[in-house]
Structure formats: structure tokens, C-alpha cells
Write an enzyme that holds these catalytic residues in place. Structure first.
Site, PDB file in Angstrom:
ATOM      1  N   ILE A 680      -1.560  54.865  75.996  1.00 23.03           N
ATOM      2  CA  ILE A 680      -0.872  54.172  76.222  1.00 23.03           C
ATOM      3  C   ILE A 680      -1.141  52.235  77.061  1.00 23.03           C
ATOM      4  O   ILE A 680      -0.068  52.135  76.872  1.00 23.03           O
ATOM      5  CB  ILE A 680      -0.223  55.588  77.590  1.00 23.03           C
ATOM      6  CG1 ILE A 680      -1.257  55.281  78.548  1.00 23.03           C
ATOM      7  CG2 ILE A 680       0.246  56.046  76.772  1.00 23.03           C
ATOM      8  CD1 ILE A 680      -0.870  55.567  80.148  1.00 23.03           C
ATOM      9  N   ASP A 815      -6.852  40.291  91.880  1.00 20.20           N
ATOM     10  CA  ASP A 815      -6.470  40.625  90.066  1.00 20.20           C
ATOM     11  C   ASP A 815      -4.705  40.845  90.297  1.00 20.20           C
ATOM     12  O   ASP A 815      -4.299  41.979  89.425  1.00 20.20           O
ATOM     13  CB  ASP A 815      -6.883  40.833  88.999  1.00 20.20           C
ATOM     14  CG  ASP A 815      -6.292  40.815  87.862  1.00 20.20           C
ATOM     15  OD1 ASP A 815      -5.778  39.901  87.465  1.00 20.20           O
ATOM     16  OD2 ASP A 815      -6.488  40.966  86.611  1.00 20.20           O
TER      17      ASP A 815
END
Ligand SMILES: *[C@@H]1O[C@H](CO)[C@@H](O)[C@H](O)[C@H]1NC(C)=O
Ligand SMILES: *[C@@H]1O[C@H](CO)[C@@H](O)[C@H](O)[C@H]1NC(C)=O
Ligand SMILES: *[C@@H]1O[C@H](CO)[C@@H](O)[C@H](O)[C@H]1NC(C)=O
Length: 975
Positions: A680, A815
Site C-alpha cells: 500500500i 520528520d
């Protein structure tokens, strides 16, 4: 009083006595009731306002006289002043009752968290002389103030007010001496001419309040002005000529406007002027009006204008001048040689001009100078010896000039110096042993000069060093063995010099290294195996030397983005794990290297290399056996290699499972689910699969290769910045270490890890709505009304707050971005992808120097310091908030070349209308004001200076107060 009346009147007639009694009673009643009213007013004031500071209202009770309440001043028994500045007040001000206080002359409630509107009832405060509502979160516009005609002091700075300001009422406020309306999102207006009649003003602050058009002639009539601040507006046209009549002026701030024309003639008459800042305008002409008569001038800031011509010698006669910032103009000629000779300068930045001539010798005369910035000019001559004693110096930058000669030895060892940047000059001589005293030195940039001699051993004592760039000089001798003491070093560039000897083994102690470049020297000997253990190394260039021996296979552990070993004398096999197309040019020019994989290299035979152990074995066997053994090994070897390069077929044996949350499944079910049809996503640190178990349970499984290099490309971000500062190769360890210990509803749940020799699987909860990025930047966006986006913002903020403040040691995510915020079926967010996360050890002051992150979300401090703190996450989160409100990506073509969303938002928030335009048009109209408030928070989070960003705890608090469903909205404004 009653007794007094009787005594005064001796023995009066009974009728008169009765009359007097009635009169007196009436008087008494009146006085008492007025006192009671004042007390009630103050008690109702108290009931609508709270303070989070102890003891602010503890004296406010009926046991006390109301004149004795903290912050209340009475005169003649009536309340005349309310002084409650900076008392952490939260609530609304009941102007209707306060303005019933007939004798009230002063309201001072600045720097609190007051909200609500400033109601029309303010009109009734007719006796006010002093009104300070600045630094609060009021909403709505300011009512007409014409009736407050005794007002002398009016401060509404950063009070949260918006809309049209009642400038007209200023014509009745003729007593004003202090007027400050700045830093509010006001409706655009021309400069209010009513101000020009306020001849008593000594303070006029109209910074950042949406003023357009010219500064009018007539401003020179305000001859009592000591402070005139009109910065950060949309002012155009010239600085009015009569400004030079403001003889009392001490500060003139006009920066961040569109002013053009020249500095007015007669500017030198402003003999009391101490601070003049007209930076970031379009001023032209020369500096001839900056004359020596400006004898009080201490700070002159005119950077980023279109000024030209030479600097008058007279500027060197400004005896008070401490700060001079002229960068980004078109100025020419020399700097006045006397600059600083009357007492030294604190700060000079004349970068990006066309200055020439030599450096004035006295600028650091009294040892106050911290910043010496002359970059990108045409200065010539030597660096004066006087700078060697400038112990206050922090930044010494003179790159891209034509300086020559030897750098004064003491300069290398200045104790506070953090950066010395002399690259691209004609400097010569050597770096002296003084450098051992430079305990603060972090960056040393000397590229493209003629420096020679050896690197001193003492360089290892400059233990703060982060970057050493000495490329393209004539440095000779060896790399000192002591270099291993520089544990913070991230960049070491010695390319294009004459360095010889071996690469010291101690280099593997420089544990922060990102980039090593020794290309184009005469280094010999072997490549130290320890280089392979530098986990943060991203780029290794050893090309064009005389290195020999084999390539250490340990180098493959690092997933380098650049590996160049070309043009050496290396021999033996190229380790298979390095034999990938990305590095293929990195081995050429080494005739004795061999490879089974790479074209253009001869295949390896055991004669020409191979593992020593096998070679020893071979030598011990008889010839016939040897042939058989070799053939067998060779076949086996090829087979193994093939296996390794096939797409991962995960075998169910030899897996090791670690659980972090209780669950009940068979690991083989998970492992069997790792196949292409379940893929995915390709994440920053591995592929992600959706695995549905027989029981119906869904999981997201991240597959991380630990040794297969064929997928290397997807591990690297393409951004240019990342070239300099790499990702840690132990992303997997970081993720597990961080997540296994965290339990929070807004942080993704890691159920278990399953590891084998060359693969790792991380099993997470599956989040059906995918990432915020995917939702926001596809057609799904239409489903995301403001309420949904607000809940996502708040949840994500809480997750980050937990990481920063809720764990034993703060965790910096490093991040934060919309693609790392995942959404469950109810759109509740989870912070995910901890591949770069860092647990902060040793308290708040400890920073990490490894750069990681994603372009568009990275805080600006990454670019120049490589320092990452919690505040870097706050910046990235601010970018996510901007995405949520505007619906834009962090980088879009419409923002302009190399501009990002932060620039775009911040440069379009000057007025409320402009700010409303930024809000995503798919957000319903009635929600746009709420969204805009969040946008203002986002702007706060993305402040350039990390320390001025709020903490995540603060962000959560602000977001909670901006709840669109709550009855009252409190928004903390910019300060
Ligand atoms: C006011 O406060 C002072 C001490 O703080 C006290 O001595 C005085 O009695 C108080 N006056 C009244 C009227 O409460
Ligand atoms: C304000 O000044 C104008 C002109 O001087 C005058 O007509 C008006 O009545 C004044 N308003 C108030 C409320 O005093
Ligand atoms: C400034 O003062 C002069 C002389 O007093 C006067 O004539 C002029 O109208 C004033 N200008 C403004 C804009 O008030």
C-alpha cells in the site's frame, strides 16, 4: 461628620437642626451608596476575570476596603486607577460597569489573555487619561473614541483588534502624547491625517497595521516626536522631506515597506537620532545625507535597498555608531578607515555590495564586536592584526573577496568564535596551533585559497567543530591522528590539496560524520575498515589518491548516497553489496579491482583476491582438491548471490518476534501477507503492506531490508539538503526504540516486530483513512470540513506534545509532515514513521547534529547549523497547520521559485482580508475566521528563530482555545 455638623452650629433652632440632620443623612447615604457601587463594580469585574497567578485577587473581598484591592488606586475615596498589567488575566473586560467608575483615569491591563470585544461602553470612560489594552486577544473593531478627549496615553498594540480603526476620533484626542496601534490585523487605510494634528505626541507606533500610500508631508509638525515607527506596512513614495524637522527624534523605524527615493536632504539635522532602520525598501541614491552631525546615531540599518555610490568618509566620524547593516545594496568604494576608531563597533554587515579597499583596522576597538560580515564584495589587502585580539567575535565572515596575505595567528584561537569563513580569497599561510583555543568554533570555511602547511595537531582541541572545509588549497602533511577527538564533526572536506600519508584509523571515532571528501590528494595505505562503522555517513569521496588494499565490505552498511573510490590503486573484489549501478563510476581507475557483477571489471578469481581465509585454505590443499573445491565454492557463491537478488520471498523459519502490545496471531500469517498485491505504500524507510488475517483483523506491516541494497533508491530523499546531512542507517532501531515505549491515542500503535537476518517487519495498527497528505491533496479533501481539520490539528498536536513533554526523555520526531500523520476511520490522527526519531539524552540543551527531514517541512536552522531540537518539530507542525488551513502543498509553483508555503502565508497575512483569502475555499464561509486563527498560530510555529516558536504544550493550549465548537474563543496573538 455628623457630630461635626452639630458642633459647628452651636445650639441651633430645632427646625434648622432637623433640616441639617436630614441633609446630613442624605449626604451620608449618598456617599455610602457610591462606595457600595464602586465595591460592587469591582466585585463584578473580579467575577468576569480569572488569573492563573496566585494572590492577584486574594485581597479582593468584602473584608477589605476596595481601595485596598491589589491593583486599585483611589483618590479622594474613589477608584482612579486599575493597574493589572501582566497578571495572567483571562476573561472579558466588563466595560459597561468599569466605565461607571466616575473618577477612573487609568486602565492598565496590558499583557494578559483578555478576550471578547471592546464594547461601545468605553465611550463612557470620559475621564480616562491612560488606556493600555495592548498584548491581549480582544476581537472585533475598536469603537469610536471621540468622547475620551482627556486621553494622553493610548496603547492598543497587539491587542487582537481588527476591522476599521476609528482614526477619525483621533481629531478629538488632542491631549495624546503616546499612540500605539501597531501589530493588529486592521483594515487597510491611508496614513491617518488626524495624527498630524496631535502636536503633543512623543511616541507614535503604527508598525504592522495595514497602512497604504505615502507618509504625508506634515509629519514634520510633530516636533515632540521621539519615536516614530511605521515599519511593516504598505507605504510607498518617498520619505517626506519635512521629517528632518523632527529634532527630538531618537528612533525612526521604516523597515519592510515599499519606500523609494532618496534619504531626504538635511537628514543630518536629526542630531538626537539613535536608531534608524529603513531596511527592506526601495531606497536609492547614496548615503551623502548620513553626515557626522548625526552624533547620537548608534544603529544604522539600510540593508536590502537600492542604495549606490560610495560611503562618505564622514560616516567614520559617527562617534556613537555601534551597528551598521548595509547588506544587499549596490554600494561601492572603500569603507571609511576610521570606522570604529572612536570606541569600536558591535556589529557590521556590508555583505553583497561592491565594496573595495582594505578592511578598517579599528572596528573591534573596545572588544564588543560580535559579527563581522563582509561576504561577497571586492575587499583587498590583509586582515588587520588588530582582529587577532577581538575576543568578543562570534562570526567572522569575509568569503568571496580578494583578501590576501597571512591570517593573523590569534584569529584562529578566538575563544567565542563560532564561525570563521574566509573561502574564495587569496589568503595564504597555515592554520596555526592557536586553533586549539577556539573552544566555540563550529564551522571553519577556508575553501579556494592558498593556505599551506600541515593541519595542526591542536585542531582536535577545538572540540565544538562541526564543519571543516579546506578544499582547494595547498595543505600538505598528514591528517592528524587526533582528528578522532572531534565527535561533533559532520563535514570534513580536504579535497584538492597535497595531503599525504594514511587515513588515520581514529577517523572512525568521529561518530557524527556525514561527509568525507579527501579527493585529489596523495593519501596512501588502506581505507580504514572503521569508516564503515560511521552510521551517519552519507557521502564518501576518496577518489584520485594512492590508496591500496581492498575495499572494506563494512562500507555497505551505510547506504551512502555518494561513494567515489575511483583513480586509486585498490585491489581485490568489489563487495557485492556495493556493486550497484549508483556507485558504478566510483570504482573506475583501479586496475586491480574485480567484480562478478559490475561490467567493465574483470571477474574475480581466487588468485587475484577473494577472501583470505579461503585463500589460506586453498594453499593447504592439493591441486586436484583445490580445483574441485574452487568449482564447488564458485557454484555455491553464484547460487547464494542469485537468492539474494531475487524479490524477497520471505521464509517463515528463523524469525524472531518481539511483542509490545498483547495480540493473538500467528507470525506466519503476517509473513505470508508480505506480497506485491498487498503493497500500500513505499515509505521513507521501507515498503508498507496491508495484511488482513483470517480473523478479519487488519494490520499495516512495514518491511525493512537490512542488507539488500537493491531497493536503496527509495531510502533517500532527493532534496539537495539531504546530500549534506544524511539519514541514520539505523532507522529500524530508532523506530522500535521509540515506539515500543510509547502509548498515546495520537501516536501510531506498534504491536510487534519480527526480525530475521536480513529483513525486519514492524506490525502496526492499520489506519483506513491513509495519510493526511493523501486526504488533503486528493478529491477526499471535499469531505474535510473545518471541524474535521481542526480535530486532526488538535490530535496531532497532542501526539507531538506527548512525545516532547510526556515521555521520560523528550522524543524529537524529526520528520513531521502530513504524510506521516495517519487517520483512522473517524479521521482521528496518529503520528507515525519514527524512522528518524531521536530520543534526547542529557536534558534540553543537548542537540542532535544529524540532518534528516523533508524539504518544505524542514526548519531553517537545518540548513546552516544541522542542529535539531523540539522546536524543529514545532516548525514542521506549523507547516502541517498551514497545509490544513490553506489546502496547499508545502511547495507549489504558485509560491514562486524556491519559495515555500511559510513564505507564501507569512507574506500574505498583512491584513485580515488578505489572510482570509489564504483559507482553503472548500472550507465553509462561517468557519473561515476560525481557520484564520489557526493560520496565525501556524505563523507563530514557523518563526525563523527557534526560541520564539511556542512549545508543543503551548500549541495544544492555543488550539484548544480556538475550538470552533466552544462558546468563547481565545487566540494568543503574535507578540
Ligand atoms: C488596608 O491595608 C492595610 C495593610 O495592607 C491595612 O493596615 C489597612 O487597615 C487596610 N485598610 C482597610 C480600610 O481595609
Ligand atoms: C469632536 O471634534 C469635532 C470637531 O472638533 C466636534 O464637532 C465633535 O463634537 C467632537 N466630538 C466629541 C464627541 O466631542
Ligand atoms: C503644519 O504646521 C504648519 C505651520 O504651523 C501649518 O501651516 C500646517 O497646516 C501644518 N500641517 C499639518 C498637516 O497640520
Amino acid at each position: 461628620m455628623f457630630a461635626g455638623i452639630i458642633l459647628c452650629h452651636g445650639s441651633p433652632q430645632p427646625v434648622f437642626l432637623l433640616l441639617f440632620l436630614l441633609n446630613a443623612l442624605f449626604f451620608l447615604c449618598f456617599v455610602t451608596s457610591s462606595h457600595e457601587t464602586e465595591l460592587q463594580i469591582l466585585l463584578s469585574f473580579k467575577s468576569s476575570i480569572q488569573s492563573s497567578k496566585p494572590n492577584v485577587f486574594s485581597s479582593w473581598n468584602q473584608a477589605n476596603s476596595h481601595c485596598n484591592f491589589t491593583g486599585i488606586v483611589c483618590s479622594d475615596g474613589s477608584v482612579s486607577e486599575i493597574n493589572l498589567a501582566s497578571k495572567a488575566l483571562v476573561g472579558t473586560l466588563p466595560f459597561d460597569s468599569i466605565c461607571e467608575l466616575q473618577m477612573l483615569k487609568k486602565i492598565s491591563v496590558e499583557s494578559n489573555l483578555l478576550h471578547g470585544i471592546i464594547s461601545d461602553d468605553l465611550k463612557k470612560c470620559k475621564n480616562l487619561k491612560y488606556l493600555d489594552l495592548g498584548g491581549n486577544s480582544f476581537t472585533g473593531s475598536v469603537p469610536d473614541l471621540s468622547t475620551l478627549n482627556k486621553l494622553e496615553y493610548l496603547n492598543l498594540n497587539a491587542s487582537g483588534i481588527s476591522g476599521a480603526f476609528p482614526w477619525k476620533s483621533l481629531e478629538n484626542l488632542t491631549e495624546l502624547t503616546f499612540l500605539s496601534v501597531g501589530d493588529n490585523l486592521l483594515e487597510k487605510s491611508k496614513f491617518p491625517l488626524e495624527v498630524l494634528k496631535l502636536s503633543n505626541l512623543y511616541w507614535l507606533y503604527l508598525t504592522n497595521c495595514s497602512i497604504t500610500g505615502n507618509i504625508p508631508i506634515g509629519i514634520g509638525n510633530l516636533t515632540k516626536l521621539e519615536n516614530l515607527e511605521l515599519s511593516d506596512n504598505h507605504l510607498t513614495g518617498e520619505i517626506p522631506k519635512d521629517i528632518v524637522h523632527l529634532q527630538s527624534l531618537r528612533q525612526l523605524e521604516l523597515y519592510d515597506n515599499f519606500l523609494s527615493g532618496k534619504i531626504p536632504v538635511g537628514f543630518g539635522n536629526l542630531t538626537n537620532l539613535e536608531y534608524f532602520d529603513a531596511s527592506n525598501n526601495q531606497l536609492e541614491g547614496d548615503l551623502s545625507q548620513i553626515t557626522s552631525s548625526l552624533k547620537s546615531l548608534s544603529s544604522l540599518q539600510l540593508f536590502q535597498n537600492k542604495l549606490s555610490g560610495t560611503i562618505p568618509e564622514e560616516l567614520g566620524e559617527l562617534k556613537s555608531l555601534k551597528e551598521l547593516s548595509l547588506y544587499g545594496n549596490m554600494l561601492t568604494g572603500p569603507l571609511p578607515q576610521k570606522l570604529g576608531s572612536y570606541g569600536g563597533m558591535d556589529y557590521i554587515d556590508v555583505s553583497d555590495n561592491s565594496f573595495s579597499g582594505s578592511i578598517p583596522p579599528d572596528m573591534c576597538k573596545n572588544n564588543h564586536m560580535t559579527d563581522f560580515l563582509l561576504l561577497n564584495n571586492s575587499f583587498t589587502g590583509t586582515i588587520p592584526e588588530t582582529y587577532a585580539n577581538c575576543s568578543s567575535m562570534i562570526r567572522f565572515r569575509a568569503s568571496r573577496n580578494s583578501l590576501s596575505g597571512v591570517v593573523p595567528s590569534g584569529l584562529w584561537g578566538l575563544p567565542n568564535l563560532q564561525i570563521i569563513d574566509l573561502s574564495m580569497n587569496h589568503l595564504e599561510g597555515s592554520i596555526t596551533s592557536d586553533i586549539g583555543k577556539a573552544k566555540s568554533l563550529a564551522q571553519i570555511f577556508l575553501s579556494y585559497n592558498q593556505f599551506s602547511g600541515e593541519l595542526p595537531l591542536e585542531i582536535s582541541e577545538a572540540s565544538s567543530l562541526v564543519s571543516i572545509e579546506l578544499n582547494s588549497n595547498q595543505i600538505s602533511g598528514q591528517i592528524p591522528d587526533t582528528i578522532g577527538n572531534l565527535h561533533k564533526l559532520t563535514t570534513l572536506k580536504l579535497d584538492m590539496n597535497n595531503v599525504s600519508g594514511v587515513i588515520p584509523y581514529s577517523i572512525s571515532s568521529c561518530v557524527s560524520l556525514n561527509e568525507i571528501n579527501f579527493a585529489g590528494n596523495s593519501l596512501s595505505g588502506e581505507i580504514p575498515v572503521g569508516i564503515g562503522s560511521l552510521l551517519t555517513l552519507n557521502s564518501l569521496n576518496l577518489s584520485s589518491n594512492k590508496l591500496s588494499g581492498e575495499i572494506p565490505s563494512s562500507l555497505s552498511a551505510q547506504r551512502l548516497s555518494l561513494l567515489d573510490l575511483s583513480n586509486n590503486q585498490l585491489s581485490g573484489p568489489i563487495p557485492d553489496s556495493l556493486a550497484i549501478s549508483a556507485y558504478k563510476d566510483g570504482f573506475i581507475g583501479n586496475p586491480h579491482l574485480c567484480s562478478q557483477i559490475l561490467e567493465n571489471f574483470k571477474p574475480c578469481s581466487f588468485e587475484s583476491g577473494g577472501s583470505r581465509r579461503i585463500r589460506t585454505l586453498v594453499l593447504c590443499l592439493i591441486a586436484a582438491l583445490m580445483v574441485i573445491a574452487v568449482s564447488l565454492c564458485y557454484i555455491l557463491f553464484l547460487k547464494l548471490k542469485q537468492d539474494k537478488f531475487e524479490k524477497p520471498v520471505l521464509k517463515t523459519n528463523s524469525w524472531n518476534i518481539k511483542q509490545y502490545h498483547l495480540l493473538n496471531f500467528n507470525q506466519s500469517e503476517i509473513i505470508n501477507g508480505i506480497k506485491a498485491e498487498n503493497l500500500i505504500g513505499k515509505g521513507g524507510s521501507g515498503n508498507v503492506y496491508r495484511v488482513v488475517l483470517k480473523s478479519g483483523e487488519e494490520f499495516a506491516v512495514k518491511h525493512i531490508w537490512t542488507s539488500n541494497p537493491s531497493d536503496r533508491g527509495s531510502y533517500r530523499s532527493t532534496s539537495a539538503m539531504l546530500k549534506r546531512c544524511s539519514r541514520s542507517s539505523s532507522e529500524y532501531d530508532a523506530e522500535v526504540a521509540t515506539l515500543s515505549s510509547i502509548r498515546h491515542v495520537n501516536v501510531v500503535k506498534l504491536y510487534c516486530s519480527i526480525t530475521s537476518e536480513d529483513s525486519s517487519l514492524l506490525v502496526y495498527e492499520f489506519l483506513p483513512n491513509g495519510s493526511l497528505w493523501d486526504s488533503l491533496h486528493t478529491s477526499k479533501k471535499a469531505q474535510m470540513g473545518w471541524e474535521v481539520r481542526y480535530e486532526i490539528a488538535l490530535g496531532a498536536a497532542r501526539g507531538l506534545e506527548y512525545l516532547h513533554h510526556g515521555c521520560v526523555r523528550p522524543v524529537i520526531h524529526r520528520d513531521v509532515k502530513s504524510s506521516n500523520i495517519l487517520l483512522d476511520e473517524e479521521w482521528k490522527p496518529r503520528i507515525a514513521d519514527f524512522g528518524l526519531a531521536k530520543i534526547v539524552h542529557g536534558g534540553a540543551g543537548n542537540l542532535t547534529h544529524v540532518i534528516a527531514g523533508t524539504l518544505g517541512y524542514m526548519a531553517p536552522e537545518y540548513a546552516y547549523t544541522c542542529k535539531v531540537t523540539e522546536k524543529s518539530d514545532v516548525y514542521s507542525f506549523g507547516v502541517v497547520l498551514m497545509e490544513l488551513v490553506t489546502g496547499k502543498r508545502p511547495i507549489e509553483a504558485e509560491f514562486g521559485e524556491s519559495k515555500d508555503i511559510v513564505y507564501w502565508v507569512c507574506s500574505n497575512m498583512r491584513s485580515k482580508e488578505e489572510a482570509l483569502e489564504l483559507v482553503d475555499s472548500t472550507i465553509a464561509k462561517h468557519s473561515r475566521e476560525d481557520a484564520m486563527k489557526v493560520l496565525r498560530m501556524a505563523a507563530l510555529c514557523t518563526a525563523k528563530i527557534p526560541s520564539s516558536r511556542p512549545s508543543m504544550r503551548m500549541v495544544v493550549q492555543m488550539l484548544e482555545e480556538a475550538d470552533p465548537c466552544a462558546l468563547t474563543n481565545i487566540v494568543i496573538t503574535h507578540d
